[in-house]
Design a protein around this motif. Sequence first.
Motif, short mmCIF file in Angstrom:
data_model
loop_
_atom_site.label_atom_id
_atom_site.label_comp_id
_atom_site.label_asym_id
_atom_site.label_seq_id
_atom_site.Cartn_x
_atom_site.Cartn_y
_atom_site.Cartn_z
N VAL A 27 0.50 -0.99 1.13
CA VAL A 27 0.73 -1.51 2.48
C VAL A 27 -0.62 -1.93 3.03
O VAL A 27 -1.56 -1.13 3.10
CB VAL A 27 1.37 -0.45 3.40
N ILE A 28 -0.73 -3.20 3.41
CA ILE A 28 -1.98 -3.74 3.93
C ILE A 28 -1.70 -4.37 5.29
O ILE A 28 -1.09 -5.43 5.38
CB ILE A 28 -2.57 -4.79 2.97
N ALA A 29 -2.11 -3.69 6.35
CA ALA A 29 -1.90 -4.20 7.71
C ALA A 29 -2.90 -5.30 8.02
O ALA A 29 -4.03 -5.27 7.54
CB ALA A 29 -2.02 -3.07 8.72
N GLY A 30 -2.49 -6.25 8.85
CA GLY A 30 -3.39 -7.33 9.23
C GLY A 30 -3.64 -8.30 8.10
O GLY A 30 -4.74 -8.78 7.90
N GLY A 33 -9.17 -11.96 7.69
CA GLY A 33 -10.27 -11.07 7.32
C GLY A 33 -10.02 -10.27 6.06
O GLY A 33 -9.50 -10.76 5.07
N GLN A 34 -10.42 -8.99 6.10
CA GLN A 34 -10.25 -8.12 4.94
C GLN A 34 -8.77 -7.94 4.60
O GLN A 34 -8.42 -7.83 3.44
CB GLN A 34 -10.88 -6.76 5.20
N PRO A 85 -4.55 -8.27 -0.32
CA PRO A 85 -3.36 -8.62 -1.11
C PRO A 85 -3.65 -9.72 -2.14
O PRO A 85 -3.11 -9.69 -3.25
CB PRO A 85 -2.34 -9.08 -0.08
N VAL A 86 -4.50 -10.67 -1.78
CA VAL A 86 -4.83 -11.74 -2.72
C VAL A 86 -5.50 -11.16 -3.97
O VAL A 86 -5.18 -11.53 -5.09
CB VAL A 86 -5.73 -12.80 -2.04
N ASN A 87 -6.41 -10.21 -3.78
CA ASN A 87 -7.13 -9.63 -4.92
C ASN A 87 -6.32 -8.56 -5.66
O ASN A 87 -6.55 -8.35 -6.85
CB ASN A 87 -8.46 -9.05 -4.45
N ALA A 94 2.77 -6.59 3.44
CA ALA A 94 1.61 -7.13 4.14
C ALA A 94 2.00 -7.69 5.51
O ALA A 94 2.11 -8.89 5.68
CB ALA A 94 0.96 -8.20 3.28
N PRO A 95 2.19 -6.82 6.51
CA PRO A 95 2.56 -7.29 7.84
C PRO A 95 1.35 -7.77 8.64
O PRO A 95 0.21 -7.43 8.33
CB PRO A 95 3.16 -6.05 8.49
#
Length: 71
Positions: A10-13, A17-18, A23-25, A35-36
């Motif tokens: 889970v990756i917020a924001g 930026g970061q 998610p891309v990496n 990824a919200p």
Amino acid sequence: MGKLDGRVTVIAGAARGQGHSYPVNLTAAGPNIIAPDVCADLEQYVSARAAGDLEETVRLCVAGGYVNTKP
């Protein structure tokens, strides 16, 4: 087989930026990514393209060939 196959990240924001770069990496490692993002202008970070930025994050992940965009 990626190092994170079968895991959930889970990756917020995720639009900026970061939050955008993670998610891309991580797609090559194989996790399911949630990824919200708010997709609105924030006082401390004004971006007229917040929703477009999130779409670009998804596009880059899918372009890597690792992403299933179906629920």
